[in-house]
Design a protein around this motif. Structure first.
Motif, PDB file in Angstrom:
ATOM      1  N   GLY A   1       0.334  -1.177   0.392  1.00 15.69           N
ATOM      2  CA  GLY A   1       0.114  -0.160   0.268  1.00 15.69           C
ATOM      3  C   GLY A   1       0.587   0.909   0.097  1.00 15.69           C
ATOM      4  O   GLY A   1       0.255   2.263   0.395  1.00 15.69           O
TER       5      GLY A   1
ATOM      6  N   THR B   1       2.783   4.859  -0.953  1.00 18.99           N
ATOM      7  CA  THR B   1       1.737   5.710  -1.672  1.00 18.99           C
ATOM      8  C   THR B   1       3.226   6.488  -2.600  1.00 18.99           C
ATOM      9  O   THR B   1       4.494   6.016  -1.669  1.00 18.99           O
ATOM     10  CB  THR B   1       0.356   6.500  -1.421  1.00 18.99           C
ATOM     11  OG1 THR B   1       1.702   7.205   0.017  1.00 18.99           O
ATOM     12  CG2 THR B   1      -0.176   5.865  -1.045  1.00 18.99           C
TER      13      THR B   1
ATOM     14  N   SER C   1       4.238  10.076  -4.789  1.00 15.06           N
ATOM     15  CA  SER C   1       4.092  11.322  -6.213  1.00 15.06           C
ATOM     16  C   SER C   1       4.647  12.144  -6.909  1.00 15.06           C
ATOM     17  O   SER C   1       5.785  11.782  -6.267  1.00 15.06           O
ATOM     18  CB  SER C   1       3.165  12.966  -5.038  1.00 15.06           C
ATOM     19  OG  SER C   1       4.564  12.983  -3.823  1.00 15.06           O
TER      20      SER C   1
ATOM     21  N   ASP D   1      -0.377  13.162  -6.427  1.00 13.97           N
ATOM     22  CA  ASP D   1      -0.402  11.634  -6.522  1.00 13.97           C
ATOM     23  C   ASP D   1      -0.441  10.517  -7.114  1.00 13.97           C
ATOM     24  O   ASP D   1      -1.372  10.852  -8.698  1.00 13.97           O
ATOM     25  CB  ASP D   1      -1.730  11.007  -4.567  1.00 13.97           C
ATOM     26  CG  ASP D   1      -0.678  11.489  -3.540  1.00 13.97           C
ATOM     27  OD1 ASP D   1       0.335  12.262  -3.514  1.00 13.97           O
ATOM     28  OD2 ASP D   1      -1.223  10.906  -2.778  1.00 13.97           O
TER      29      ASP D   1
ATOM     30  N   ASP E   1      -0.500   6.335  -9.170  1.00 10.78           N
ATOM     31  CA  ASP E   1      -0.458   5.141  -8.558  1.00 10.78           C
ATOM     32  C   ASP E   1       0.797   4.213  -8.869  1.00 10.78           C
ATOM     33  O   ASP E   1       1.052   4.890  -9.526  1.00 10.78           O
ATOM     34  CB  ASP E   1      -1.650   4.380 -10.047  1.00 10.78           C
ATOM     35  CG  ASP E   1      -1.511   3.320  -8.587  1.00 10.78           C
ATOM     36  OD1 ASP E   1      -0.498   2.448 -10.060  1.00 10.78           O
ATOM     37  OD2 ASP E   1      -2.129   2.684  -8.667  1.00 10.78           O
ATOM     38  N   VAL E   2       1.129   3.837  -7.943  1.00 11.62           N
ATOM     39  CA  VAL E   2       3.058   3.497  -7.808  1.00 11.62           C
ATOM     40  C   VAL E   2       2.860   2.776  -8.870  1.00 11.62           C
ATOM     41  O   VAL E   2       3.639   2.809  -9.406  1.00 11.62           O
ATOM     42  CB  VAL E   2       2.904   3.107  -6.640  1.00 11.62           C
ATOM     43  CG1 VAL E   2       4.593   2.480  -6.334  1.00 11.62           C
ATOM     44  CG2 VAL E   2       3.169   4.313  -5.190  1.00 11.62           C
TER      45      VAL E   2
ATOM     46  N   ARG F   1       6.338   5.901   1.356  1.00 11.77           N
ATOM     47  CA  ARG F   1       5.801   7.038   0.939  1.00 11.77           C
ATOM     48  C   ARG F   1       7.067   7.546   0.408  1.00 11.77           C
ATOM     49  O   ARG F   1       8.130   7.354   0.504  1.00 11.77           O
ATOM     50  CB  ARG F   1       4.921   7.671   1.461  1.00 11.77           C
ATOM     51  CG  ARG F   1       4.831   9.169   0.380  1.00 11.77           C
ATOM     52  CD  ARG F   1       3.615  10.407   0.640  1.00 11.77           C
ATOM     53  NE  ARG F   1       3.592  11.652  -0.346  1.00 11.77           N
ATOM     54  CZ  ARG F   1       3.079  10.808  -1.030  1.00 11.77           C
ATOM     55  NH1 ARG F   1       1.624  10.472  -1.283  1.00 11.77           N
ATOM     56  NH2 ARG F   1       2.442  12.367  -2.390  1.00 11.77           N
TER      57      ARG F   1
ATOM     58  N   GLU G   1       8.148   9.909  -2.803  1.00 10.00           N
ATOM     59  CA  GLU G   1       7.795  11.880  -4.270  1.00 10.00           C
ATOM     60  C   GLU G   1       8.692  12.402  -4.596  1.00 10.00           C
ATOM     61  O   GLU G   1      10.321  12.459  -4.538  1.00 10.00           O
ATOM     62  CB  GLU G   1       7.618  13.067  -3.214  1.00 10.00           C
ATOM     63  CG  GLU G   1       6.712  12.364  -1.775  1.00 10.00           C
ATOM     64  CD  GLU G   1       6.507  13.549  -0.594  1.00 10.00           C
ATOM     65  OE1 GLU G   1       6.623  14.337  -1.203  1.00 10.00           O
ATOM     66  OE2 GLU G   1       5.206  13.493  -0.351  1.00 10.00           O
TER      67      GLU G   1
END
Length: 108
Positions: free
Chosen positions: A35, A37, A39, A44, A46-47, A102, A104
């Motif tokens: 799950g 994430t 950006s 953002d 979808d990985v 996550r 970015e």
């Protein structure tokens, strides 16, 4: 001069960069939490979809210029066969178990 992946301070980030540069999708996703994430330039994404398009289908490669924030922030000369080379910034959130929850990226 670029830092080699084994010079990166954070083990999860090191695994991420190593997997990207090897084109190793299994190792890449093993470095992420379920799950996770991400950006790109503040939006953002979808990985799975983004990494297929921007890394794995087009020979993505990270040449790390510098690291900060205990190895969880990188400035990277990123290249792929779609966009060529660009200077990018990457930030990583690593959970207590040592996996990336996550990331970015965007223009540096």
């Amino acid at each position: 001069m670029a830092l080699s992946p084994d010079q990166l301070t954070d083990p999860a980030v090191r695994a991420f960069v190593t997997a990207v540069n090897a084109g190793d999708k299994a190792a890449f996703f093993a470095a992420l939490t379920p799950g996770a994430t991400m950006s790109d330039d503040g939006s953002d994404r979808d990985v799975q979809e983004w990494t297929d398009k921007e890394i794995f289908s087009c020979d993505g490669h990270m040449d790390v210029e510098s690291q900060s924030d205990d190895g969880r922030a990188l400035v990277v000369n990123y290249r792929n066969s779609t966009w060529g080379e660009m200077r990018t910034a990457w930030r990583f959130v690593v959970d207590g178990a040592g996996s990336i929850s996550r990331f970015e990226t965007g223009q540096a």
